[in-house]
Every structure is written in C-alpha cells, then in structure tokens.
Design a protein around this motif. Structure first.
Motif, PDB file in Angstrom:
ATOM      1  N   LEU A 134      -9.910  -9.451   2.765  1.00  0.00           N
ATOM      2  CA  LEU A 134     -10.191 -10.495   2.269  1.00  0.00           C
ATOM      3  C   LEU A 134      -9.280 -11.841   2.120  1.00  0.00           C
ATOM      4  O   LEU A 134      -9.737 -12.784   2.314  1.00  0.00           O
ATOM      5  N   LEU A 135      -7.780 -10.910   2.464  1.00  0.00           N
ATOM      6  CA  LEU A 135      -6.334 -11.642   2.368  1.00  0.00           C
ATOM      7  C   LEU A 135      -6.147 -12.020   3.554  1.00  0.00           C
ATOM      8  O   LEU A 135      -5.595 -13.524   3.595  1.00  0.00           O
TER       9      LEU A 135
ATOM     10  N   VAL B 242      -8.940  -5.832  -0.638  1.00  0.00           N
ATOM     11  CA  VAL B 242      -7.838  -6.839  -0.423  1.00  0.00           C
ATOM     12  C   VAL B 242      -7.550  -7.165   0.876  1.00  0.00           C
ATOM     13  O   VAL B 242      -7.135  -8.737   0.757  1.00  0.00           O
ATOM     14  N   GLN B 243      -7.001  -6.394   1.267  1.00  0.00           N
ATOM     15  CA  GLN B 243      -6.649  -6.552   2.728  1.00  0.00           C
ATOM     16  C   GLN B 243      -7.219  -8.078   3.550  1.00  0.00           C
ATOM     17  O   GLN B 243      -7.065  -8.663   4.123  1.00  0.00           O
TER      18      GLN B 243
ATOM     19  N   ARG C 184       0.977  -1.449  -0.196  1.00  0.00           N
ATOM     20  CA  ARG C 184       0.026  -0.151  -0.173  1.00  0.00           C
ATOM     21  C   ARG C 184       0.958   0.989   0.234  1.00  0.00           C
ATOM     22  O   ARG C 184       1.080   1.847  -0.494  1.00  0.00           O
TER      23      ARG C 184
ATOM     24  N   LEU D 102      -6.980  -1.171  -2.124  1.00  0.00           N
ATOM     25  CA  LEU D 102      -5.677  -2.384  -1.563  1.00  0.00           C
ATOM     26  C   LEU D 102      -6.286  -2.670   0.137  1.00  0.00           C
ATOM     27  O   LEU D 102      -5.968  -3.591   0.110  1.00  0.00           O
TER      28      LEU D 102
END
Length: 170
Positions: A140-141, A137-138, A79, A134
């Motif tokens: 989710l991951l 996305v973080q 990020r 992002l």
C-alpha cells in the motif's frame, strides 16, 4: 543477546513488563537503523542532484525523494525487526509475565513436549501473520515504480520515438 539485556534490565528495573519491553526495543533498533541507513544510501547521487537542480531544500529531498525511494528497504527492516520481536517475546514468560512463552517454558519444565510444539506452532503462525500484514502495508505504501512491481511493463532498451514496443532498437 536479548536474554542478557533482559537480565540486565531485570536487575535494574525489577520484574514486570518494563524490562521485557526494554529488551525487545533494544533487539528491534539495530535492524531498523541498519536498513534505514542502507535504504537512504542506496538512493543514487544523480537522483539527489536532480532534486537539488529543481530547487528542493535538503528537507524536501529527504522526505520527498530519498525516503520514498528507500521505503522498500526501510519497511523490510521493520518487517525483520517485528519478526525478531515476536519470536523473542517469549522471554516475557521468563520475567514472570504470561504469553505464548509460558507454553514453552512450562512444557520444557514438565517434559510435555506436545505443549512446547503447540506453543511453537502458534508462535510461528503469529509471526507469519504479522509478516503478511506488514507485506500488505508495504504494497500500500510503496509506489509500484519504486519496488519494481511494474518492471515487466517497461521496455528495457531505448528505441526511437514512434517505434513499437516489440521491435528491437536499431
């Protein structure tokens, strides 16, 4: 530093997308490497020893234990690097390419500060949008147990088996 790298790349490669890409990649590498290293180093020795104790190989330890635990820090570095690249990509206009940097350079050259402010606002909105993407996305991951999102649901003190969660340990 990025402008210096861009000038060096312009001298070696010429005008175009390649020197700008080289400069932006050089800018992005240090925060990614530093946070990846810091994230892997933050994994406790006892965690790695426990993984070895259950028979994991070094590759399995790296990809199944260390990387998942370090993922919040690694993504933080990604990020950070993406924000640096987006905000610095305006130098592409200096190398003869267009983009949002064109508004900044042209506005400064013609003393049209409203154009400079408009370009800066659009650039800031773009940077915030990319950071929010992002961050999604973080979410989710990264496992909720790793980043502490569910830390409020876990008790902070040990208590005997069968004792309710709201009572103090004896």
């Amino acid at each position: 530093p990025t402008l210096g790298v861009l000038m060096l790349a312009l001298g070696l490669v010429g005008i175009g997308l390649v020197p700008v890409t080289i400069a932006l990649v050089v800018l992005a590498i240090p925060p990614i490497l530093a946070t990846t290293y810091a994230g892997i180093q933050s994994v406790g020795d006892e965690t790695v020893d426990a993984a070895r104790g259950v028979g994991m190989t070094e590759t399995q330890i790296a990809w199944r234990v260390e990387v998942p635990i370090a993922l919040p820090i690694i993504i933080g570095g990604l990020r950070n690097a993406s924000l640096q690249v987006v905000s610095t990509a305006t130098i592409a206009a200096y190398a003869g390419l267009g983009g949002l940097g064109r508004y900044l350079f042209d506005g400064l050259a013609t003393l049209q500060y409203d154009q400079v402010v408009a370009g800066a606002i659009v650039l800031a909105v773009l940077a915030v949008a990319i950071d929010l993407a992002l961050a999604g996305v973080q979410r989710l991951l990264v496992s909720p147990g790793v980043d502490g999102r569910e830390a409020g649901n876990r008790p902070t003190t040990l208590r005997p088996a069968g004792q309710p969660a709201g009572t103090p340990a004896g």
